[in-house]
Design a protein around this motif. Structure first.
Motif, mmCIF file in Angstrom:
data_model
loop_
_atom_site.group_PDB
_atom_site.id
_atom_site.type_symbol
_atom_site.label_atom_id
_atom_site.label_comp_id
_atom_site.label_asym_id
_atom_site.label_seq_id
_atom_site.Cartn_x
_atom_site.Cartn_y
_atom_site.Cartn_z
ATOM 1 N N TRP A 118 0.804 -1.217 0.000
ATOM 2 C CA TRP A 118 0.000 0.000 0.000
ATOM 3 C C TRP A 118 0.841 1.273 0.000
ATOM 4 C CZ3 TRP A 118 -4.750 1.282 -1.141
ATOM 5 C CH2 TRP A 118 -5.712 0.269 -1.217
ATOM 6 N N GLN A 136 0.274 -5.682 2.325
ATOM 7 C CA GLN A 136 -0.550 -5.906 1.147
ATOM 8 C C GLN A 136 -1.825 -6.545 1.671
ATOM 9 O OE1 GLN A 136 0.347 -9.142 -1.764
ATOM 10 N NE2 GLN A 136 0.672 -7.468 -3.204
ATOM 11 N N GLU A 178 -8.426 1.918 3.496
ATOM 12 C CA GLU A 178 -7.388 0.901 3.298
ATOM 13 C C GLU A 178 -5.968 1.427 3.514
ATOM 14 O OE1 GLU A 178 -8.803 -2.516 0.322
ATOM 15 O OE2 GLU A 178 -9.238 -0.509 -0.415
ATOM 16 N N PRO A 179 -5.569 2.532 2.890
ATOM 17 C CA PRO A 179 -4.204 3.013 3.145
ATOM 18 C C PRO A 179 -3.967 3.419 4.591
ATOM 19 C CG PRO A 179 -5.420 4.571 1.775
ATOM 20 C CD PRO A 179 -6.236 3.330 1.840
ATOM 21 N N ALA A 182 -3.772 0.274 6.624
ATOM 22 C CA ALA A 182 -2.540 -0.442 6.267
ATOM 23 C C ALA A 182 -1.338 0.145 7.001
ATOM 24 C CB ALA A 182 -2.319 -0.376 4.751
#
Length: 261
Positions: A118, A136, A178-179, A182
């Motif tokens: 990411w 990932q 998500e980022p 992550a």
């Protein structure tokens, strides 16, 4: 243990419809699972769920998944994106996360310096020397267990969000779950579940091999291998396509016959 499945629907009515379709698929394949929804209003959909959490200040975006960390309806929660359908029992998924950290998902820990996750080590500013790996991971399904770790994790996510423009992430120039999750995962050394094919992300696969809710079967081709899954994450844009609508109608047909909603 107080546990259940959670999804989110805020803003446009189409998200409530997606969440309802997900709920129908869970009621059919996992009739004993409790299901909760995080939402921005008390509307006609509310009565369908076992538990409802009203968000006072929703983002109306991916970022409402960050809100989930603060408004968990159960002690143990499996979040599933509303644009998904469930094809099989989720008991194996619960077992996979039993020994994981209080936040977890399906993913892989790539080595520091890897370019396949990411973010790159060089793009995360002050966190560069504080990460354990390059993640990932897939954001369609999260496991979250209440506790002090999640409080710390949530605060870290807010900090990353507030400084988002100082970093560079794959795929998202604007803040997204998500980022942020992550990077927080890499900083706090979160464990991932490795059985990635359990949740199938439709845009990333090569071909659906067999999709049969009557036989509880989801098989697909990914990187040249035939995989079996339990959850099909269509992606919001693909819920307008024929495959999703066809599958939705199959679940509704079964629902009408079984009267499980």
């Amino acid at each position: 243990m107080n546990r259940g499945i959670v999804t989110i629907a805020t803003g446009d009515k189409k998200y409530y419809e997606m969440a309802k379709n997900l709920l129908i698929s869970i009621r059919i394949t996992n009739p004993n699972e409790k299901v909760a929804i995080l939402t921005d209003e008390a509307n006609e959909y509310k009565k369908l769920y076992d538990d409802v959490v009203i968000l006072k200040n929703p983002y109306h975006s991916y970022m409402d998944k960050i809100n989930l960390l603060k408004h968990l309806p159960y002690e143990e929660n499996i979040f599933i994106d509303a644009d998904s359908l469930v094809y099989d029992k989720l008991s194996d998924i619960w077992k996979e996360f039993e020994s994981k950290t209080d936040f977890s998902c399906y993913g892989t820990k790539l080595s520091i310096g890897s370019k396949g996750g990411w973010f790159k080590e060089s793009d995360i500013g002050e966190w560069r020397d504080k990460i354990y790996y390059i993640p990932q991971m897939h954001g369609g399904l999260y496991f979250v267990r209440k506790g002090d770790f999640i409080k710390e994790f949530y605060e870290l996510c807010l900090k990353i969000q507030s400084n988002y423009k100082q970093y560079r992430f794959a795929y998202f120039d604007e803040p997204a779950d998500e980022p942020i999750l992550a990077l927080a995962s890499a900083i706090l050394n979160v464990d991932f579940a490795s059985t990635r094919q359990t949740i199938c992300f439709y845009p990333a696969i090569e071909k659906i091999m067999d999709l049969n809710i009557y036989k509880r079967k989801l098989t697909y081709l990914s990187q040249g291998k035939c995989c079996s899954g339990k959850v099909l994450h269509f992606g919001s844009i693909n819920t307008e396509k024929a495959l999703y609508k066809c599958e939705r109608d199959k679940f509704i047909k079964i629902l009408v016959v079984s009267n499980k909603l």
